[in-house]
Design a protein around this motif. Structure first.
Motif, PDB file in Angstrom:
ATOM      1  N   LEU A  26       0.817  -1.220   0.000  1.00  8.02           N
ATOM      2  CA  LEU A  26       0.000   0.000   0.000  1.00  8.02           C
ATOM      3  C   LEU A  26       0.851   1.270   0.000  1.00  8.02           C
ATOM      4  O   LEU A  26       0.402   2.321  -0.467  1.00  8.02           O
ATOM      5  CB  LEU A  26      -0.923   0.010   1.218  1.00  8.02           C
ATOM      6  N   LEU A  27       2.059   1.173   0.510  1.00 13.71           N
ATOM      7  CA  LEU A  27       2.938   2.343   0.518  1.00 13.71           C
ATOM      8  C   LEU A  27       3.164   2.856  -0.901  1.00 13.71           C
ATOM      9  O   LEU A  27       3.290   4.054  -1.118  1.00 13.71           O
ATOM     10  CB  LEU A  27       4.282   1.991   1.175  1.00 13.71           C
ATOM     11  N   GLY A  28       3.205   1.932  -1.853  1.00 20.46           N
ATOM     12  CA  GLY A  28       3.422   2.313  -3.242  1.00 20.46           C
ATOM     13  C   GLY A  28       2.244   3.028  -3.868  1.00 20.46           C
ATOM     14  O   GLY A  28       2.371   3.600  -4.957  1.00 20.46           O
ATOM     15  N   TYR A  29       1.104   3.011  -3.196  1.00 20.87           N
ATOM     16  CA  TYR A  29      -0.081   3.718  -3.687  1.00 20.87           C
ATOM     17  C   TYR A  29      -0.346   5.003  -2.899  1.00 20.87           C
ATOM     18  O   TYR A  29      -1.449   5.550  -2.936  1.00 20.87           O
ATOM     19  CB  TYR A  29      -1.296   2.788  -3.632  1.00 20.87           C
ATOM     20  N   GLY A  30       0.672   5.437  -2.172  1.00 21.63           N
ATOM     21  CA  GLY A  30       0.594   6.727  -1.497  1.00 21.63           C
ATOM     22  C   GLY A  30      -0.020   6.710  -0.110  1.00 21.63           C
ATOM     23  O   GLY A  30      -0.289   7.781   0.453  1.00 21.63           O
ATOM     24  N   TRP A  31      -0.227   5.539   0.455  1.00 23.41           N
ATOM     25  CA  TRP A  31      -0.817   5.445   1.788  1.00 23.41           C
ATOM     26  C   TRP A  31       0.269   5.264   2.844  1.00 23.41           C
ATOM     27  O   TRP A  31       1.207   4.489   2.667  1.00 23.41           O
ATOM     28  CB  TRP A  31      -1.785   4.260   1.852  1.00 23.41           C
ATOM     29  N   ASP A  32       0.135   5.974   3.941  1.00 27.32           N
ATOM     30  CA  ASP A  32       0.928   5.692   5.133  1.00 27.32           C
ATOM     31  C   ASP A  32       0.169   4.639   5.931  1.00 27.32           C
ATOM     32  O   ASP A  32      -1.053   4.737   6.088  1.00 27.32           O
ATOM     33  CB  ASP A  32       1.115   6.943   5.988  1.00 27.32           C
ATOM     34  N   VAL A  33       0.870   3.637   6.431  1.00 27.20           N
ATOM     35  CA  VAL A  33       0.207   2.507   7.084  1.00 27.20           C
ATOM     36  C   VAL A  33       0.749   2.298   8.490  1.00 27.20           C
ATOM     37  O   VAL A  33       1.967   2.265   8.700  1.00 27.20           O
ATOM     38  CB  VAL A  33       0.382   1.209   6.262  1.00 27.20           C
ATOM     39  N   GLU A  34      -0.177   2.157   9.433  1.00 23.03           N
ATOM     40  CA  GLU A  34       0.142   1.760  10.799  1.00 23.03           C
ATOM     41  C   GLU A  34      -0.508   0.394  11.048  1.00 23.03           C
ATOM     42  O   GLU A  34      -1.676   0.193  10.690  1.00 23.03           O
ATOM     43  CB  GLU A  34      -0.394   2.760  11.823  1.00 23.03           C
ATOM     44  N   VAL A  35       0.229  -0.521  11.647  1.00 26.27           N
ATOM     45  CA  VAL A  35      -0.296  -1.834  12.010  1.00 26.27           C
ATOM     46  C   VAL A  35      -0.222  -1.976  13.526  1.00 26.27           C
ATOM     47  O   VAL A  35       0.855  -1.846  14.116  1.00 26.27           O
ATOM     48  CB  VAL A  35       0.488  -2.969  11.332  1.00 26.27           C
ATOM     49  N   VAL A  36      -1.375  -2.209  14.137  1.00 25.64           N
ATOM     50  CA  VAL A  36      -1.430  -2.382  15.590  1.00 25.64           C
ATOM     51  C   VAL A  36      -1.376  -3.876  15.893  1.00 25.64           C
ATOM     52  O   VAL A  36      -2.249  -4.640  15.459  1.00 25.64           O
ATOM     53  CB  VAL A  36      -2.719  -1.766  16.179  1.00 25.64           C
ATOM     54  N   ASN A  51       9.927  -1.983   6.949  1.00 26.27           N
ATOM     55  CA  ASN A  51       9.713  -1.752   5.505  1.00 26.27           C
ATOM     56  C   ASN A  51       8.824  -0.543   5.237  1.00 26.27           C
ATOM     57  O   ASN A  51       8.000  -0.546   4.318  1.00 26.27           O
ATOM     58  CB  ASN A  51       9.104  -2.993   4.840  1.00 26.27           C
ATOM     59  N   GLY A  52       8.963   0.494   6.054  1.00 28.40           N
ATOM     60  CA  GLY A  52       8.174   1.708   5.867  1.00 28.40           C
ATOM     61  C   GLY A  52       6.837   1.706   6.572  1.00 28.40           C
ATOM     62  O   GLY A  52       6.132   2.724   6.585  1.00 28.40           O
ATOM     63  N   VAL A  53       6.453   0.571   7.161  1.00 24.43           N
ATOM     64  CA  VAL A  53       5.193   0.458   7.895  1.00 24.43           C
ATOM     65  C   VAL A  53       5.473   0.672   9.380  1.00 24.43           C
ATOM     66  O   VAL A  53       6.424   0.114   9.926  1.00 24.43           O
ATOM     67  CB  VAL A  53       4.558  -0.932   7.684  1.00 24.43           C
ATOM     68  N   GLU A  54       4.636   1.481  10.032  1.00 22.62           N
ATOM     69  CA  GLU A  54       4.791   1.704  11.471  1.00 22.62           C
ATOM     70  C   GLU A  54       4.034   0.621  12.235  1.00 22.62           C
ATOM     71  O   GLU A  54       2.830   0.440  12.030  1.00 22.62           O
ATOM     72  CB  GLU A  54       4.259   3.078  11.861  1.00 22.62           C
ATOM     73  N   VAL A  55       4.742  -0.109  13.080  1.00 20.29           N
ATOM     74  CA  VAL A  55       4.146  -1.195  13.856  1.00 20.29           C
ATOM     75  C   VAL A  55       4.018  -0.736  15.306  1.00 20.29           C
ATOM     76  O   VAL A  55       4.992  -0.300  15.922  1.00 20.29           O
ATOM     77  CB  VAL A  55       4.988  -2.476  13.776  1.00 20.29           C
ATOM     78  N   ILE A  56       2.789  -0.836  15.832  1.00 21.55           N
ATOM     79  CA  ILE A  56       2.493  -0.332  17.174  1.00 21.55           C
ATOM     80  C   ILE A  56       2.146  -1.505  18.088  1.00 21.55           C
ATOM     81  O   ILE A  56       1.091  -2.126  17.926  1.00 21.55           O
ATOM     82  CB  ILE A  56       1.321   0.666  17.142  1.00 21.55           C
ATOM     83  N   PRO A  57       3.009  -1.840  19.043  1.00 20.15           N
ATOM     84  CA  PRO A  57       2.695  -2.926  19.977  1.00 20.15           C
ATOM     85  C   PRO A  57       1.724  -2.444  21.060  1.00 20.15           C
ATOM     86  O   PRO A  57       1.928  -1.395  21.662  1.00 20.15           O
ATOM     87  CB  PRO A  57       4.057  -3.277  20.600  1.00 20.15           C
ATOM     88  N   LEU A  58       0.656  -3.224  21.257  1.00 19.08           N
ATOM     89  CA  LEU A  58      -0.286  -2.944  22.336  1.00 19.08           C
ATOM     90  C   LEU A  58      -0.445  -4.191  23.194  1.00 19.08           C
ATOM     91  O   LEU A  58      -0.445  -5.314  22.690  1.00 19.08           O
ATOM     92  CB  LEU A  58      -1.667  -2.568  21.778  1.00 19.08           C
ATOM     93  N   TRP A  59      -0.630  -3.979  24.481  1.00 18.32           N
ATOM     94  CA  TRP A  59      -0.850  -5.100  25.402  1.00 18.32           C
ATOM     95  C   TRP A  59      -2.142  -5.843  25.055  1.00 18.32           C
ATOM     96  O   TRP A  59      -3.118  -5.252  24.577  1.00 18.32           O
ATOM     97  CB  TRP A  59      -0.938  -4.567  26.829  1.00 18.32           C
TER      98      TRP A  59
END
Length: 366
Positions: A26-36, A51-59
């Motif tokens: 999706l980054l190649g289509y201009g989207w910023d991506v966060e994965v929780v 790889n350009g994706v922001e990964v957010i660890p949650l309990w």
């Protein structure tokens, strides 16, 4: 923001693989991506980039029945604070939180990855909750995606909603041949049958072990590559039976070059499961050019394999005969190349990302 999964990268599970591949494309289509993700499955306890994706660890709680639901609730609260343009919830269990997300003013897309209430591991209460999650996800989301034609058709009839079909993709990397995984488990090239799947009842590892034992396949081993998040009675039964049947190898969860090497050198890939959304592991086996044998459930049949590549679900005798038949007639090099090329051309993650991005754009244009 993506929500409803254990995490990425290299976390076991079909939804996890789907999000791992989709988010980076999706980054190649201009989207910023966060994965929780759920903190205990991730490589870091703090927010990190992959790889350009922001990964957010949650309990999340370490209880099978509560893990996904509590984590999704916390993830929706986080989304309400971070205000993504789109909150993309994956799977019908986490979709229970769709009305809550809408009340908080979020635009929600839900991907239906499969009828999770059909999984053998869930009791009556959990199955009712999953059906409710499906209802909430389909009725209250702003956009709906399904990974198979069967899910699209069923949701249209059951909930009278529009669905966008976005099948899973496949992408493989040739193994370097230096991981050492074959030597570690005493395996030889084209000398083993492979199943790569979590140790859960619907994957039917026990059926495969029994068929392997029934077939008396001298010179071949059976490799079960996959782990378990929880030590359930089913997992214990698999371990006991595997120890009793000569030639069965439990490798635990494998990923990256080690898993690629297991795929590339197998003689046959078998998927005996009773439940799938759209089986990524089977697609990967096809992309490696492997001969395959799969149960005749609807999700597997959507891949349009040859008739002799299916067997009746739960029929141990037919599974044993199918395995013996496949091993007796291996594919030649040209057939392997044709099979691999067809799989990679038909099931592209680039197409998955393109179709998903179109769903987002249509939602924001409203």
């Amino acid at each position: 923001m993506m929500l409803g999964l254990r995490g990425i990268p290299n976390v076991q599970g079909g939804v996890e693989k789907h999000v791992e591949m989709l988010s980076s494309k999706l980054l190649g289509y201009g989207w910023d991506v966060e994965v929780v993700g759920r903190r205990r499955y991730l490589q870091d306890r703090e927010i990190y980039a992959w790889n350009g994706v922001e990964v957010i660890p949650l309990w999340s709680p370490r209880r099978m029945a509560l893990e996904a639901l509590v984590h999704t609730f916390l993830g929706v609260c986080l989304a309400a604070w971070r205000r993504p343009d789109v909150l993309h919830i994956h799977a019908i269990g986490p979709a229970l939180m769709t009305p809550f997300a809408r009340l908080l003013g979020l635009k929600v897309v839900v991907t239906h990855h499969g009828y999770d209430y059909d999984r053998q591991k869930w009791g009556a209460f959990a199955k009712r909750a999953l059906r409710l999650g499906e209802y909430f996800g389909m009725r209250f989301s702003n956009g709906r995606v399904a990974i198979s034609k069967d899910i699209v058709q069923t949701m249209r009839v059951r909930h009278h909603v529009s669905m966008t079909l976005v099948p899973n993709g496949v992408a493989i990397s040739p193994p370097s041949g230096t991981s050492g995984v074959l030597a570690e488990f005493g395996l030889t090239q084209r000398g083993y049958i492979l199943l790569a799947a979590r140790l859960v009842p619907e994957k039917r590892q026990i059926d495969l072990i029994r068929a392997f034992a029934k077939g008396g396949l001298s010179g071949f081993r059976l490799v079960l590559a996959g782990g378990a998040e929880f030590e359930t009675p089913y997992v214990k039964e698999v371990r006991v039976l595997a120890a009793e049947v000569p030639g069965v190898v439990l490798t635990g969860f494998q990923s990256g070059d080690r898993l690629a090497e297991l795929f590339a050198n197998a003689a046959l890939f078998v998927l005996p499961s009773s439940h799938e959304g759209m089986p990524i592991a089977l697609l990967e086996a096809m992309a490696y050019g492997l001969p395959v044998l799969a149960s005749d459930i609807v999700a597997n049949q959507e891949l349009d394999l040859a008739a002799d590549e299916y067997y009746p679900l739960g029929d141990i005798g037919a599974l044993a005969a199918g395995i013996a038949g496949k091993l007796a007639a291996p594919l030649n090099d040209e057939e392997v190349r044709e099979r691999a090329a067809h799989a990679e051309a038909t099931y592209s993650w680039t197409n998955v990302a393109q179709k998903t991005a179109a769903v987002y754009s249509a939602l924001l244009a409203k």
